[in-house]
Design a protein around this motif. Structure first.
Motif, PDB file in Angstrom:
ATOM      1  N   ALA A 570       0.706  -1.088   0.331  1.00  0.00           N
ATOM      2  CA  ALA A 570       0.196  -0.493  -0.194  1.00  0.00           C
ATOM      3  C   ALA A 570       0.918   1.284   0.329  1.00  0.00           C
ATOM      4  O   ALA A 570       1.784   1.072   0.305  1.00  0.00           O
ATOM      5  N   ALA A 571       0.132   1.832  -0.790  1.00  0.00           N
ATOM      6  CA  ALA A 571       1.319   3.332  -1.530  1.00  0.00           C
ATOM      7  C   ALA A 571       0.322   4.789  -1.872  1.00  0.00           C
ATOM      8  O   ALA A 571      -1.216   4.831  -1.961  1.00  0.00           O
ATOM      9  N   GLU A 572       0.969   5.952  -1.775  1.00  0.00           N
ATOM     10  CA  GLU A 572      -0.376   6.235  -2.045  1.00  0.00           C
ATOM     11  C   GLU A 572      -0.247   6.947  -3.342  1.00  0.00           C
ATOM     12  O   GLU A 572       0.852   5.907  -4.367  1.00  0.00           O
ATOM     13  N   ARG A 585      -0.392  13.483  -6.668  1.00  0.00           N
ATOM     14  CA  ARG A 585      -0.447  12.949  -5.484  1.00  0.00           C
ATOM     15  C   ARG A 585      -1.487  13.187  -5.226  1.00  0.00           C
ATOM     16  O   ARG A 585      -1.925  13.960  -5.268  1.00  0.00           O
ATOM     17  N   GLN A 588      -4.929   8.970  -1.328  1.00  0.00           N
ATOM     18  CA  GLN A 588      -5.602   7.538  -1.493  1.00  0.00           C
ATOM     19  C   GLN A 588      -3.615   6.362  -1.024  1.00  0.00           C
ATOM     20  O   GLN A 588      -3.471   6.874  -1.921  1.00  0.00           O
ATOM     21  N   VAL A 589      -4.516   6.186  -0.326  1.00  0.00           N
ATOM     22  CA  VAL A 589      -3.066   5.491   0.378  1.00  0.00           C
ATOM     23  C   VAL A 589      -3.657   3.590  -0.135  1.00  0.00           C
ATOM     24  O   VAL A 589      -4.092   3.218   0.179  1.00  0.00           O
TER      25      VAL A 589
END
Length: 705
Positions: A570-572, A585, A588-589
């Motif tokens: 999970a990441a931006e 950006r 949401q992650v």
């Protein structure tokens, strides 16, 4: 004891170099080193005793001075000649040597003055003068004169000069060859450029008088004359002549060549074309008798009075100029099959257009099964699928076992009789094929390869390769990078002509995002027109801002937005906005193995199960065992293939995800634990599903659409 000091001073038009001396103290006791004057006394005091007829001392206050010495120079004339091509290299420096007799050289003070701008003179520490001609490019051709005046003095203030001083040395500088009055010639052409804006002029001068010839390799540059003489000052007119066809937007750098008897001069020309121009349309594909909203991209739409948009000469049903770079139009339903050029009307009618809208008939395919090529290994699996509606071709990227080259299989539909599919066993092969998708205009397949090898400047090289495979035939372009631990993992086409590419690391870890200009007109560092480029996107100030761990990307059907996420953790997430060609950006992650968007980007499918609206509000989920899915190109629908081999359709109308029906395909796509990929035909009637068993061509039942 004597000491010496030197001083260099420069005034406008005059170079003065002086070698000066000053005296320090000396002697001993209380004396100052200077003899005192005679003591005072009675003016009537008689002379000393002696011969009374001895005359008194002379009372002349200016007795004759002693000779300070003699001065001469080694030459009283110098001559320089330039006649080479390198105008940045002056003729060699020449030296004037000073000769002094009757006086110690250390007791001589020199002053040097230059009269003339063609030379410079410097007094050296050994008492000579260096005369240097200036670089030839600073001078017009001709015979230039100057003088160097040298004074040799007995004192710092130069109240007394040596015999023979001053000496004036005459200098001539013969600057031969040609020169043009203006270079570069600058043009900027916008809509409706006038004759004056298309014309620039220059003259040719030279020494001695000589004939010259002029030419250029560009047919769109016309010259008022191709030869002349330096005795004739008539200017040469250079005209950007587009009577043979308009130039596309960009900066051009043609060269004019002026050839004389002993020298060739080059005149740089910079032509900046900045007019209204159409670049792309997305989606590029429509279906017979149907209307479709498309996004037309270009530049300077606000610089022309655009009164309409046409497709193959037929007016759009409606259009709206959103910005200087975007028009939204609805295609007319009367268009026949084939390619239709997109043009603008009124005073923008002459604007160039690179965009074509393709219209195809509905696919006439019946459900069938197409095996993988015979050359595929037993455990080969598809990694990507793409459908060319214009050529009626299916492309499948086949992932082979380690050590066996991957390849792209091609299936072409033959509409003869009942119709059939013809397979090409190995359309093209790659070492490790990582990603495949269509370019925005559907004319190329973009393919990413890891561990590619090629012959470079240092012999055999290896790394990442990005291929732009032209479907119309001809040699495809390949862009190489020496990345041994990196490759392009995912590709998505934005409608500004760029492909968004997310890289990944072979050994794991975060890697950056790149933009590849596959359609939009660009130039590389060498100024080559239409040369595709690959550029890294840098975001924020962090060392890994905009970097992704095995990143994936997905584009809307109209290319208006591209979403990017990491598949390893999970990441931006990030979004590429085609309207502004910027990446941002988003709040949401998430982790995503796969990203898909509908035609306008208003519905998002992550991981083949979770359906969101444009702003990432969860609308619902597909079956948990879904392993492949695809959006309908023209309806609010999703079609899914699950691990049991079943197909399902879902309605996305409103704010929910509603199942419509499920059905069994004509055959199994293959091992559900291996990769399955899926796409759909242009009219949305037929699914194309690839797995380990091959390709399923599956007609969608009417009650499932």
């Amino acid at each position: 004891m004597r000491c010496r000091a030197r001083r260099l001073s420069l005034a406008v038009g005059i170079l003065c170099v002086s070698l000066l001396s000053a005296c320090g103290g000396g002697g001993g006791g209380g004396g100052a080193g200077v003899a005192p004057p005679p003591s005072s006394g009675n003016p009537n005091t008689p002379p000393p005793s002696g011969n009374p007829n001895t005359p008194p001392p002379s009372s002349d206050p200016n007795p004759p001075a002693e000779s300070a010495g003699s001065f001469s120079v080694s030459s009283e004339s110098l001559n320089f000649v330039f006649m080479a091509d390198d105008e940045w290299s002056a003729p060699p420096t020449q030296t004037i040597t000073m000769n002094v007799t009757g006086r110690e050289r250390n007791d001589v003070y020199y002053q040097t003055v230059v009269d003339g701008s063609a030379i410079e003179a410097y007094l050296t520490v050994d008492g000579s003068v260096q005369v240097r001609p200036i670089d030839p490019y600073l001078l017009d051709p001709g015979l230039h004169s100057a003088t160097v005046t040298i004074r040799a003095c007995a004192q710092v203030a130069c109240t007394q000069q040596l015999d023979g001083s001053p000496k004036t040395v005459s200098v001539t500088y013969e600057r031969r060859g040609l020169k043009v009055s203006a270079s570069p010639l600058e043009f900027t052409l916008r809509n409706g450029a006038s004759t004056t804006e298309r014309t620039r002029s220059f003259t040719v001068i030279g020494y001695p008088e000589q004939a010259w010839f002029l030419d250029t390799a560009e047919s769109w540059l016309t010259l008022s004359r191709a030869s002349g003489s330096t005795a004739d000052p008539t200017p040469v007119d250079v005209v950007v002549d587009e009577s043979g066809g308009l130039l596309r937007n960009g900066v051009y750098h043609p060269t004019l060549r002026v050839v004389g008897p002993t020298q060739t001069k080059y005149v740089t020309v910079n032509v900046n074309i900045d007019r209204t121009q159409v670049y792309t349309v997305a989606p590029y594909l429509g279906v017979l008798f149907g209307e479709r909203e498309v996004i037309v991209r270009g530049v300077n739409f606000n610089a022309a009075d655009v009164t309409g948009v046409q497709f193959g000469g037929v007016d759009a049903t409606s259009f709206n100029i959103v910005s200087a770079s975007e028009i939204r139009a609805t295609t007319p339903g009367s268009l026949g099959t084939g390619s239709h050029a997109i043009t603008l009307t009124d005073n923008a009618a002459s604007a160039l257009s690179d965009a074509n809208f393709e219209v195809v008939a509905p696919a006439p395919y019946v459900s069938t099964h197409l095996p993988l090529p015979s050359g595929a290994a037993a455990n080969a699996e598809p990694s990507a699928i793409a459908y060319d509606a214009v050529g009626q071709r299916i492309f499948v990227a086949v992932d082979q076992p380690e050590g066996t080259p991957d390849f792209v299989a091609r299936y072409t539909y033959q509409p003869i009789g009942a119709g059939s599919w013809v397979r090409a066993n190995a359309y093209t092969s790659y070492n490790k094929l990582k990603a495949m998708t269509f370019s925005l205009d559907g004319e190329s397949l973009l393919l990413s390869e890891a561990d590619a090898t090629w012959l470079g400047g240092n012999g055999s090289e290896s790394g990442m390769a990005l291929s732009n495979l032209k479907l119309g035939g001809g040699r495809y372009a390949t862009l190489h990078r020496g990345w041994t631990d990196n490759f392009i993992n995912s590709i998505a086409a934005a409608n500004d002509g760029r492909a968004v590419m997310v890289s990944a690391a072979i050994s794991g870890g975060r890697r950056p995002l790149y933009l590849y200009s596959s359609v939009a007109p660009v130039m590389d560092a060498a100024g080559r027109w239409d040369s595709p480029s690959l550029e890294q996107v840098v975001l924020g100030t962090g060392s890994e801002d905009g970097w992704f761990d095995n990143g994936v990307a997905g584009a809307a059907g109209d290319g208006s937005r591209v979403l990017i996420a990491s598949s390893a953790a999970a990441a931006e997430m990030y979004e590429y906005d085609s309207a502004t060609s910027t990446l941002r950006r988003i709040d949401q992650v998430m982790r995503a193995d796969a990203i898909q968007l509908d035609r306008t980007g208003s519905r998002i499918l992550l991981n083949n199960t979770d359906v969101y609206d444009r702003d990432f509000q969860l609308l619902g989920q597909l079956s948990a065992d879904t392993i492949a899915a695809v959006f309908s190109p023209n309806l609010p629908r999703i079609y899914a293939y699950d691990s049991t081999g079943q197909l399902s359709s879902y309605d996305l109308t409103g704010t929910t995800v509603t199942p419509i029906r499920s059905w069994s395909p004509s055959a199994s796509a293959g091992d559900p634990l291996r990769r399955v990929v899926m796409t759909i035909t242009a009219e949305g009637w037929t699914l194309l599903i690839a797995g380990t068993n091959g390709v399923l061509v599956e007609y969608i039942p009417d009650n499932a659409r």
